[in-house]
Scaffold this motif. Structure first.
Motif, PDB file in Angstrom:
ATOM      1  N   MET A  15      14.978  28.114   1.292  1.00 57.38           N
ATOM      2  CA  MET A  15      15.521  28.820   2.424  1.00 57.38           C
ATOM      3  C   MET A  15      16.734  29.630   1.963  1.00 57.38           C
ATOM      4  SD  MET A  15      17.202  27.329   5.923  1.00 57.38           S
ATOM      5  CE  MET A  15      15.697  27.073   6.811  1.00 57.38           C
ATOM      6  N   VAL A  16      16.831  30.818   2.458  1.00 56.95           N
ATOM      7  CA  VAL A  16      17.998  31.645   2.202  1.00 56.95           C
ATOM      8  C   VAL A  16      19.064  31.232   3.221  1.00 56.95           C
ATOM      9  CG1 VAL A  16      18.914  33.990   2.120  1.00 56.95           C
ATOM     10  CG2 VAL A  16      16.569  33.544   1.374  1.00 56.95           C
ATOM     11  N   ALA A  17      20.169  30.681   2.749  1.00 61.57           N
ATOM     12  CA  ALA A  17      21.195  30.148   3.645  1.00 61.57           C
ATOM     13  C   ALA A  17      21.769  31.206   4.585  1.00 61.57           C
ATOM     14  CB  ALA A  17      22.312  29.509   2.828  1.00 61.57           C
ATOM     15  N   ALA A  18      21.969  32.405   4.087  1.00 64.54           N
ATOM     16  CA  ALA A  18      22.601  33.451   4.892  1.00 64.54           C
ATOM     17  C   ALA A  18      21.716  33.930   6.040  1.00 64.54           C
ATOM     18  CB  ALA A  18      22.986  34.630   4.006  1.00 64.54           C
ATOM     19  N   THR A  19      20.403  33.920   5.836  1.00 66.27           N
ATOM     20  CA  THR A  19      19.503  34.477   6.846  1.00 66.27           C
ATOM     21  C   THR A  19      18.607  33.438   7.514  1.00 66.27           C
ATOM     22  OG1 THR A  19      17.738  34.903   5.252  1.00 66.27           O
ATOM     23  CG2 THR A  19      19.384  36.657   5.571  1.00 66.27           C
ATOM     24  N   GLY A  20      18.447  32.278   6.889  1.00 62.02           N
ATOM     25  CA  GLY A  20      17.549  31.262   7.422  1.00 62.02           C
ATOM     26  C   GLY A  20      16.087  31.531   7.102  1.00 62.02           C
ATOM     27  N   THR A  21      15.826  32.533   6.263  1.00 62.30           N
ATOM     28  CA  THR A  21      14.461  32.875   5.883  1.00 62.30           C
ATOM     29  C   THR A  21      13.883  31.795   4.970  1.00 62.30           C
ATOM     30  OG1 THR A  21      14.994  35.218   5.988  1.00 62.30           O
ATOM     31  CG2 THR A  21      13.010  34.622   4.769  1.00 62.30           C
ATOM     32  N   VAL A  22      12.708  31.290   5.327  1.00 60.47           N
ATOM     33  CA  VAL A  22      12.050  30.268   4.526  1.00 60.47           C
ATOM     34  C   VAL A  22      11.305  30.954   3.393  1.00 60.47           C
ATOM     35  CG1 VAL A  22      10.304  28.457   4.516  1.00 60.47           C
ATOM     36  CG2 VAL A  22      11.826  28.708   6.482  1.00 60.47           C
ATOM     37  N   LEU A  23      11.602  30.571   2.169  1.00 61.87           N
ATOM     38  CA  LEU A  23      10.950  31.137   0.992  1.00 61.87           C
ATOM     39  C   LEU A  23       9.720  30.340   0.600  1.00 61.87           C
ATOM     40  CD1 LEU A  23      14.133  31.830  -1.147  1.00 61.87           C
ATOM     41  CD2 LEU A  23      12.892  33.433   0.312  1.00 61.87           C
ATOM     42  N   TYR A  24       9.747  29.025   0.812  1.00 65.13           N
ATOM     43  CA  TYR A  24       8.628  28.173   0.434  1.00 65.13           C
ATOM     44  C   TYR A  24       8.657  26.926   1.302  1.00 65.13           C
ATOM     45  CZ  TYR A  24       5.642  25.029  -2.214  1.00 65.13           C
ATOM     46  OH  TYR A  24       4.651  24.158  -2.581  1.00 65.13           O
ATOM     47  N   GLU A  25       7.482  26.507   1.751  1.00 64.05           N
ATOM     48  CA  GLU A  25       7.391  25.255   2.477  1.00 64.05           C
ATOM     49  C   GLU A  25       6.071  24.582   2.137  1.00 64.05           C
ATOM     50  OE1 GLU A  25       7.746  26.314   6.574  1.00 64.05           O
ATOM     51  OE2 GLU A  25       5.697  27.013   6.732  1.00 64.05           O
ATOM     52  N   GLN A  26       6.090  23.263   2.194  1.00 60.00           N
ATOM     53  CA  GLN A  26       4.888  22.488   1.910  1.00 60.00           C
ATOM     54  C   GLN A  26       4.832  21.354   2.924  1.00 60.00           C
ATOM     55  OE1 GLN A  26       4.566  21.109  -2.108  1.00 60.00           O
ATOM     56  NE2 GLN A  26       2.782  19.868  -1.708  1.00 60.00           N
ATOM     57  N   ASN A  27       3.745  21.256   3.638  1.00 58.71           N
ATOM     58  CA  ASN A  27       3.585  20.230   4.679  1.00 58.71           C
ATOM     59  C   ASN A  27       4.756  20.253   5.659  1.00 58.71           C
ATOM     60  OD1 ASN A  27       1.179  19.300   3.474  1.00 58.71           O
ATOM     61  ND2 ASN A  27       2.359  18.013   2.072  1.00 58.71           N
ATOM     62  N   ALA A  28       5.155  21.433   6.071  1.00 59.91           N
ATOM     63  CA  ALA A  28       6.335  21.599   6.911  1.00 59.91           C
ATOM     64  C   ALA A  28       6.227  20.882   8.251  1.00 59.91           C
ATOM     65  CB  ALA A  28       6.604  23.082   7.145  1.00 59.91           C
ATOM     66  N   HIS A  29       5.026  20.675   8.741  1.00 65.78           N
ATOM     67  CA  HIS A  29       4.863  20.053  10.058  1.00 65.78           C
ATOM     68  C   HIS A  29       4.395  18.602   9.976  1.00 65.78           C
ATOM     69  CE1 HIS A  29       5.669  23.921  11.803  1.00 65.78           C
ATOM     70  NE2 HIS A  29       4.733  24.457  11.032  1.00 65.78           N
ATOM     71  N   ALA A  30       4.370  18.062   8.775  1.00 67.00           N
ATOM     72  CA  ALA A  30       3.980  16.664   8.603  1.00 67.00           C
ATOM     73  C   ALA A  30       5.096  15.763   9.119  1.00 67.00           C
ATOM     74  CB  ALA A  30       3.714  16.357   7.132  1.00 67.00           C
ATOM     75  N   PRO A  31       4.753  14.741   9.883  1.00 71.11           N
ATOM     76  CA  PRO A  31       5.795  13.839  10.381  1.00 71.11           C
ATOM     77  C   PRO A  31       6.432  13.056   9.227  1.00 71.11           C
ATOM     78  CG  PRO A  31       3.609  13.030  10.988  1.00 71.11           C
ATOM     79  CD  PRO A  31       3.422  14.363  10.336  1.00 71.11           C
ATOM     80  N   LEU A  32       7.724  12.865   9.314  1.00 66.68           N
ATOM     81  CA  LEU A  32       8.472  12.134   8.296  1.00 66.68           C
ATOM     82  C   LEU A  32       9.191  10.964   8.951  1.00 66.68           C
ATOM     83  CD1 LEU A  32      10.095  15.157   6.428  1.00 66.68           C
ATOM     84  CD2 LEU A  32       8.173  13.764   5.644  1.00 66.68           C
ATOM     85  N   PRO A  33       9.418   9.880   8.210  1.00 66.06           N
ATOM     86  CA  PRO A  33      10.178   8.773   8.785  1.00 66.06           C
ATOM     87  C   PRO A  33      11.627   9.209   9.022  1.00 66.06           C
ATOM     88  CG  PRO A  33       9.772   8.406   6.448  1.00 66.06           C
ATOM     89  CD  PRO A  33       8.997   9.639   6.841  1.00 66.06           C
ATOM     90  N   PRO A  34      12.295   8.611  10.001  1.00 65.28           N
ATOM     91  CA  PRO A  34      13.686   9.002  10.277  1.00 65.28           C
ATOM     92  C   PRO A  34      14.607   8.603   9.130  1.00 65.28           C
ATOM     93  CG  PRO A  34      13.085   7.090  11.555  1.00 65.28           C
ATOM     94  CD  PRO A  34      11.824   7.557  10.872  1.00 65.28           C
ATOM     95  N   ALA A  35      15.738   9.251   9.080  1.00 62.35           N
ATOM     96  CA  ALA A  35      16.753   8.897   8.088  1.00 62.35           C
ATOM     97  C   ALA A  35      17.267   7.494   8.409  1.00 62.35           C
ATOM     98  CB  ALA A  35      17.893   9.905   8.138  1.00 62.35           C
ATOM     99  N   SER A  36      17.944   6.910   7.474  1.00 55.67           N
ATOM    100  CA  SER A  36      18.507   5.572   7.664  1.00 55.67           C
ATOM    101  C   SER A  36      19.355   5.540   8.934  1.00 55.67           C
ATOM    102  CB  SER A  36      19.380   5.217   6.462  1.00 55.67           C
ATOM    103  OG  SER A  36      20.199   4.113   6.768  1.00 55.67           O
ATOM    104  N   VAL A  37      19.005   4.649   9.836  1.00 54.66           N
ATOM    105  CA  VAL A  37      19.739   4.530  11.090  1.00 54.66           C
ATOM    106  C   VAL A  37      21.196   4.177  10.816  1.00 54.66           C
ATOM    107  CG1 VAL A  37      19.911   3.232  13.254  1.00 54.66           C
ATOM    108  CG2 VAL A  37      17.679   3.945  12.405  1.00 54.66           C
ATOM    109  N   THR A  38      21.442   3.355   9.801  1.00 54.53           N
ATOM    110  CA  THR A  38      22.818   2.985   9.468  1.00 54.53           C
ATOM    111  C   THR A  38      23.631   4.216   9.101  1.00 54.53           C
ATOM    112  OG1 THR A  38      22.075   0.835   8.675  1.00 54.53           O
ATOM    113  CG2 THR A  38      24.245   1.570   7.934  1.00 54.53           C
ATOM    114  N   LYS A  39      23.056   5.105   8.286  1.00 50.19           N
ATOM    115  CA  LYS A  39      23.778   6.311   7.873  1.00 50.19           C
ATOM    116  C   LYS A  39      24.005   7.248   9.052  1.00 50.19           C
ATOM    117  CE  LYS A  39      21.903   5.957   3.260  1.00 50.19           C
ATOM    118  NZ  LYS A  39      20.823   6.376   2.401  1.00 50.19           N
ATOM    119  N   VAL A  40      22.997   7.376   9.909  1.00 50.00           N
ATOM    120  CA  VAL A  40      23.130   8.253  11.082  1.00 50.00           C
ATOM    121  C   VAL A  40      24.197   7.707  12.028  1.00 50.00           C
ATOM    122  CG1 VAL A  40      21.933   9.150  13.111  1.00 50.00           C
ATOM    123  CG2 VAL A  40      20.775   9.125  10.900  1.00 50.00           C
TER     124      VAL A  40
END
Length: 66
Positions: A1-26
């Motif tokens: 991703m280009v930080a300045a514009t938010g343009t995605v340059l490459y993605e793989q399985n972008a819509h695949a569900p992922l487990p949540p981050a560590s609840v303790t850290k959040v």
């Protein structure tokens, strides 16, 4: 991703569900942000790690004592 514009340059399985981050850290981040907002702590405060905290197992952030 280009930080300045938010343009995605490459993605793989972008819509695949992922487990949540560590609840303790959040929850830790939520408590920190609430404490900053209420004025209890500041971004410039120093946090000192105890020997017990540095020796904890699990996810490591490699704290140094003191």
């Amino acid at each position: 991703m280009v930080a300045a514009t938010g343009t995605v340059l490459y993605e793989q399985n972008a819509h695949a569900p992922l487990p949540p981050a560590s609840v303790t850290k959040v929850m830790t981040m939520l408590l920190i942000m609430e404490s900053i907002d209420s004025g209890k702590i500041a971004w410039t405060d120093t946090v000192t790690a105890s020997e017990a905290a540095a020796a904890k197992g699990g996810s490591q952030i490699y704290l140094k004592v003191g």
